[in-house]
Design an enzyme around this catalytic site. Sequence first.
Site, PDB file in Angstrom:
ATOM      1  N   LEU A  18       0.735  -1.240   0.004  1.00  0.00           N
ATOM      2  CA  LEU A  18       0.142   0.022  -0.014  1.00  0.00           C
ATOM      3  C   LEU A  18       0.876   1.144  -0.066  1.00  0.00           C
ATOM      4  O   LEU A  18       0.366   2.070  -0.658  1.00  0.00           O
ATOM      5  CB  LEU A  18      -1.019  -0.091   1.267  1.00  0.00           C
ATOM      6  CG  LEU A  18      -1.911   1.168   1.229  1.00  0.00           C
ATOM      7  CD1 LEU A  18      -3.021   1.099  -0.010  1.00  0.00           C
ATOM      8  CD2 LEU A  18      -2.607   1.107   2.731  1.00  0.00           C
ATOM      9  N   LYS A  19       1.957   1.183   0.909  1.00  0.00           N
ATOM     10  CA  LYS A  19       2.758   2.466   0.856  1.00  0.00           C
ATOM     11  C   LYS A  19       3.400   2.701  -0.485  1.00  0.00           C
ATOM     12  O   LYS A  19       3.260   3.714  -1.152  1.00  0.00           O
ATOM     13  CB  LYS A  19       3.914   2.074   1.908  1.00  0.00           C
ATOM     14  CG  LYS A  19       5.368   3.211   1.709  1.00  0.00           C
ATOM     15  CD  LYS A  19       6.355   2.431   2.365  1.00  0.00           C
ATOM     16  CE  LYS A  19       7.399   3.206   2.293  1.00  0.00           C
ATOM     17  NZ  LYS A  19       7.620   4.399   3.135  1.00  0.00           N
ATOM     18  N   ASN A 117       2.125   5.331  18.601  1.00  0.00           N
ATOM     19  CA  ASN A 117       2.856   6.096  17.643  1.00  0.00           C
ATOM     20  C   ASN A 117       2.231   6.126  16.440  1.00  0.00           C
ATOM     21  O   ASN A 117       2.801   6.771  15.454  1.00  0.00           O
ATOM     22  CB  ASN A 117       4.394   5.479  17.609  1.00  0.00           C
ATOM     23  CG  ASN A 117       5.242   6.152  18.097  1.00  0.00           C
ATOM     24  OD1 ASN A 117       5.268   7.636  18.043  1.00  0.00           O
ATOM     25  ND2 ASN A 117       6.296   5.668  18.396  1.00  0.00           N
ATOM     26  N   ILE A 431      20.806  20.934  18.522  1.00  0.00           N
ATOM     27  CA  ILE A 431      20.098  19.669  18.913  1.00  0.00           C
ATOM     28  C   ILE A 431      20.857  18.677  18.866  1.00  0.00           C
ATOM     29  O   ILE A 431      20.569  17.624  19.485  1.00  0.00           O
ATOM     30  CB  ILE A 431      18.729  19.729  18.817  1.00  0.00           C
ATOM     31  CG1 ILE A 431      17.834  20.991  19.239  1.00  0.00           C
ATOM     32  CG2 ILE A 431      18.082  18.644  19.618  1.00  0.00           C
ATOM     33  CD1 ILE A 431      18.202  21.583  20.670  1.00  0.00           C
ATOM     34  N   GLY A 432      21.674  18.467  17.801  1.00  0.00           N
ATOM     35  CA  GLY A 432      22.607  17.230  17.715  1.00  0.00           C
ATOM     36  C   GLY A 432      22.767  16.845  16.269  1.00  0.00           C
ATOM     37  O   GLY A 432      23.868  16.814  15.816  1.00  0.00           O
ATOM     38  N   GLU A 605       5.346  11.299  26.122  1.00  0.00           N
ATOM     39  CA  GLU A 605       4.513  10.215  25.263  1.00  0.00           C
ATOM     40  C   GLU A 605       4.265   9.253  26.027  1.00  0.00           C
ATOM     41  O   GLU A 605       3.299   8.405  26.258  1.00  0.00           O
ATOM     42  CB  GLU A 605       5.495   9.488  24.255  1.00  0.00           C
ATOM     43  CG  GLU A 605       5.005  10.280  22.889  1.00  0.00           C
ATOM     44  CD  GLU A 605       6.154   9.659  21.830  1.00  0.00           C
ATOM     45  OE1 GLU A 605       6.699  10.461  21.126  1.00  0.00           O
ATOM     46  OE2 GLU A 605       6.053   8.419  21.569  1.00  0.00           O
ATOM     47  N   GLU A 665      10.876  22.614  22.274  1.00  0.00           N
ATOM     48  CA  GLU A 665      10.310  23.465  21.100  1.00  0.00           C
ATOM     49  C   GLU A 665       9.430  24.410  21.372  1.00  0.00           C
ATOM     50  O   GLU A 665       8.683  24.109  22.197  1.00  0.00           O
ATOM     51  CB  GLU A 665       9.550  22.288  20.057  1.00  0.00           C
ATOM     52  CG  GLU A 665       8.781  22.969  19.283  1.00  0.00           C
ATOM     53  CD  GLU A 665       8.061  22.076  18.201  1.00  0.00           C
ATOM     54  OE1 GLU A 665       8.595  20.769  18.084  1.00  0.00           O
ATOM     55  OE2 GLU A 665       7.135  22.252  17.789  1.00  0.00           O
ATOM     56  N   HIS A 694      11.263  21.938  11.398  1.00  0.00           N
ATOM     57  CA  HIS A 694      10.308  21.164  10.732  1.00  0.00           C
ATOM     58  C   HIS A 694       9.936  21.690   9.183  1.00  0.00           C
ATOM     59  O   HIS A 694       9.456  21.096   8.244  1.00  0.00           O
ATOM     60  CB  HIS A 694       9.084  20.642  11.223  1.00  0.00           C
ATOM     61  CG  HIS A 694       9.329  20.105  12.700  1.00  0.00           C
ATOM     62  ND1 HIS A 694       9.656  20.728  13.675  1.00  0.00           N
ATOM     63  CD2 HIS A 694       9.691  18.689  13.066  1.00  0.00           C
ATOM     64  CE1 HIS A 694       9.670  20.105  14.890  1.00  0.00           C
ATOM     65  NE2 HIS A 694       9.936  18.882  14.288  1.00  0.00           N
TER      66      HIS A 694
HETATM   67  N1  GLN Z   1      19.643  14.641  18.835  1.00  0.00           N
HETATM   68  C1  GLN Z   1      18.637  14.319  18.245  1.00  0.00           C
HETATM   69  C2  GLN Z   1      18.610  15.074  16.836  1.00  0.00           C
HETATM   70  O1  GLN Z   1      19.155  16.278  16.813  1.00  0.00           O
HETATM   71  C3  GLN Z   1      17.142  14.708  18.693  1.00  0.00           C
HETATM   72  C4  GLN Z   1      15.963  14.414  17.938  1.00  0.00           C
HETATM   73  C5  GLN Z   1      14.684  14.422  18.653  1.00  0.00           C
HETATM   74  O2  GLN Z   1      14.545  15.095  19.537  1.00  0.00           O
HETATM   75  N2  GLN Z   1      13.754  13.904  17.953  1.00  0.00           N
HETATM   76  O3  GLN Z   1      18.346  14.763  15.879  1.00  0.00           O
HETATM   77 ZN    ZN Z   2      13.403  17.256  19.045  1.00  0.00          ZN
END
Ligand code: GLN
Ligand code: ZN
Length: 765
Positions: A18-19, A117, A431-432, A605, A665, A694
Site C-alpha cells: 500500500l505504501k 505512535n 540539538i545534535g 509520550e 520546542e 520542521h
Molecule cells: N539529537 C537528536 C537530533 O538532533 C534529537 C532528535 C529528537 O529530538 N527527536 O536529531
Molecule cells: Zn526534538
Amino acid sequence: MARTHIHGFPRIGAHRELKFAQESFWRGESDDAYLRGIAKELRARHWEQQRAAKLDFVTVGDFAYYDQMLNLTALLGALPERFEFEPAALSLAQYYELARGNKAQPAMEMTKWFDTNYHYLVPELGPHTTFNGGVDWFFDEINEALALNHTVKPVLIGPITYLWLSKSHVAGFDRLSLLPKLVIRYMRILEALKQRGIEWVQLDEPALCLDLEGEWLEAFSAVYDVLGASEVKILLATYFDTAADHAPRVAKLPVHGVHIDLVRAPQQLDAWHRTLPADAVLSIGVIDGRNIWRADLSKIVGSLQPLHAERGDRLWIAPSCSLLHVPMSLASEKRLDADLKSWLSFATEKLDEIGTIALALHDPAAAAPALTAAANVLDARRSSRAVQNVLVQRKVAAVTDAMASRKSPFKDRSRVQQHSLKLPLLPTTTIGSFPQTPAIRQARAAYKRGELRALDYLERMRAETASVLRKQEELGLDVLVHGEVERNDMVEFFAEKLWGYAFTENGWVQNYGAQCVKPPIIYGDIYRPEPMIVDAACYAQSLTDRLIKGVLTGPVTMLEWSFVRDDQPRSTTALQLALVMRDEVIDLEKAGIRIIQIDEPAFREGLPLRKTDWAAYLEWATRAFRISSGGVSDATQIHTHMCYSEFNDILPSIAALDADVITIETSRSSMELLDGFGAFAYPNGIGPGVYDTHSPRVPSVETMQRLLERACEVIPAERLWVNPDCGLKTRGWPETEAALSNMILAAKSLRQKIEAERSSAVELA
Ligand code: GLN
Ligand code: ZN
C-alpha cells in the site's frame, strides 16, 4: 462456544504494497485505478487470513488509504471548509490533499492516536460543519467482503471519540453542539448496514478510557441511547486502558455488547462481568494488540473457563485493540534468531492465538497440542540466557538512591560550570543532528549491506564529522556537536550497540500515511559491551578548541520507541537502559567531554492515559533519567532535549530531572510554552527553540531576537540558551546555514544589548 474477532488488521501489506502504491500515485506514476486495485487485493487477502484462522467475523472498515479518522471524515462528509471540496464527490487525489496539503492549503493537522505512535488527521469542525454524507468507500468495502461470502462485522470510530479528537478553530465553539447532526448521520449509516444484512457493527470509543468530563459522559449516554435503537447490534469497543468506571452507565444503554482491553487493564473484567446484563456480549481483549510476544495461552484459557461457562457464545475473544500497531507477519523474517522468533507473535500469528483460545474453551483436547507448544516456548523464553544476564541483574540490584542525584544542587553546579566552561551570555548550540546528505545515507546503506568495509565507513563518517564541525566553527556556534552523521535513527543507532535488542527485517508498523517504522525489540537484559559514542565524540573534540557536546538517547525514549519485554515491568527495563546510558555518560566525561546531552523526546509520550496513573510513571521515568545523568561531577554539564509542547502539566517532573539545561520546542507557539516555565519558576538552564526545524523557512534575525526577548522576560538571561527547536537531520544545508547564521546574529545582538544595559546600570549606580 465463544466467538472470535479482531478490531482491525495492519493495512499496509506484508511487503508494504500500500505504501509503495500510494507513493507511486503521489508521484503521478500510476493512476487511481491502480491504487484502488492494490487496496482491494490487500483487503481481500487480509479478510481471507481472518477466515483461514476461523474467526467468526471478518472485520471491514479498518482499511484506509491514509488514515482511519480521515476516512471517517470523508464518510461523514465533514471535510474542512477551507478545501472547498464536494464531500460526496471527493476523489482520491483530493483525499490526499486533505492529508498532505496542496498549493493553496496546508494539510490537516496530524497528531498521535492516544498513546500509540500512530498519527491520525484531526477533524476540523466548526459551527457550519455538516455531516450530510460523503464518499461511499466504507459501503463499497462491505459489499466487497459480502461478495466474498464473509461474515462481516464493520468497524467505525464512534461519534464521541470522533468529536473528542477533533478540533475547532472557532474560539469558544462547543464541538458537542454538533452531536445531534452527527448522530443522525450515524443512524443513516447503521440503516445502510442493516439493509446489507449486517448483524453486528463495532463502534470504537477508546475515548472512554480517558478522563472524560461530565458533559462528555452525558453526551455519550445520549448518543448511545439513540444509536442503540438501531436494528444493527452495536459492539461498543474500548481499548488502551480501563473503562470500568463507566460500566454502570454502559449497562443501562441499549448497546448489545462491550469490548474491554484486558491486556492493559486486566482488573476491569470483574466490574464489567458483574455489571453487564447477562444477555449482553462481553468481548475481551486478551491478546496484546500493542506488543509482539506470544501469549501465555494456558493461563488465559484457565482464567476464562468460569466466564465461558457462564456466558457461552456471549463471550467474545479478541486482541486488546486493533492489530494496526504490530507488524504483519513473522513469515518474512528470515534472519531473526530462531529462539527469539519462536517467542514472537505478529498480527498474522495473533489471529491463530485467538483461534486457539476459543478452541481450547470449547474443545480442550483439540487445542491441547497448541497449548503445550505455547507453554514450551514460554518456558524456553523464561530460562534463556539471552534474556537473563546476571551481569546486568547484579548491577540493577546494586542501584542506590545516591546514584539518582548529582553531587551538588544546580546552583552550586552552575557556578562550577560557569567557571570551567566559560560560556558567554546566551550561549548558542544545536540539538545534535545536521543535514544528512544522500552521500551519508548511501555510505551507511552500503556499510549495512556489507559493501563498504568498517574502516572505509569510519573514514567517511569522520570526514563528514570534520566538515560539519568546520561549518559550525565558521558559523560561530558556542557549543558544537559532532553532527550524528552515523545515526539513521536515534534509537536504532544505540540499540544496535547494546545486547538485549533485536531487529526485524520487515517488522514495519504504520506510523502515519505511507510512513512506517520498524521499532527494535527489547527481548533481554540490556548490556553495553563497549562504549558507544566515545570514539566519535573524542574524534570531534580533537578537531576543535571549542566545546563539544556529546549527544545520546535517554532511557525513556529508548524504551518508548521500541517493542518492550512483557515479562518484567517497563520501569525495570527503563532502569537497565538508564544504567547503560549512565556508563556511557561517565565514559564520555572520562574522555574529556564536558557537556553531555541526553535526549528524551518521548518522555511525555510515556504518560498513561489516565491521570491517576501519571505519578507512578513520572516517578520511575524521572528516576531513570536521573540515574543516567547522575554519575558525573558537578563540572560536567548535562543537557536534555524534548521536542514540542504540552509541558505545563508535568513541569514539576521536568524540573525534577535536574538537567543543567533543557532545550525544548517553542518557536511554533511563539514561546507560549515558556509562560508555563516562567510561572512555575523553572530553576535550571533552558534553551527555548527559536526556530522551527520542521520547515525549510529561514526566519529573520529580528524574528528570532524578538522571541529571545520574550524568553528573557520569563527566564533570567543567565539561564537562557539559544538553539533551534529540534535536530536538523531532515533539513538541507542552505537553509540550515542561513537559519543558524541568523540565529547567532540574534543571540549576539541581544547579548550586546543586555551587556550595554548592564554597564550603563552600573555607571548610574
Ligand atoms: N539529537 C537528536 C537530533 O538532533 C534529537 C532528535 C529528537 O529530538 N527527536 O536529531
Ligand atoms: Zn526534538
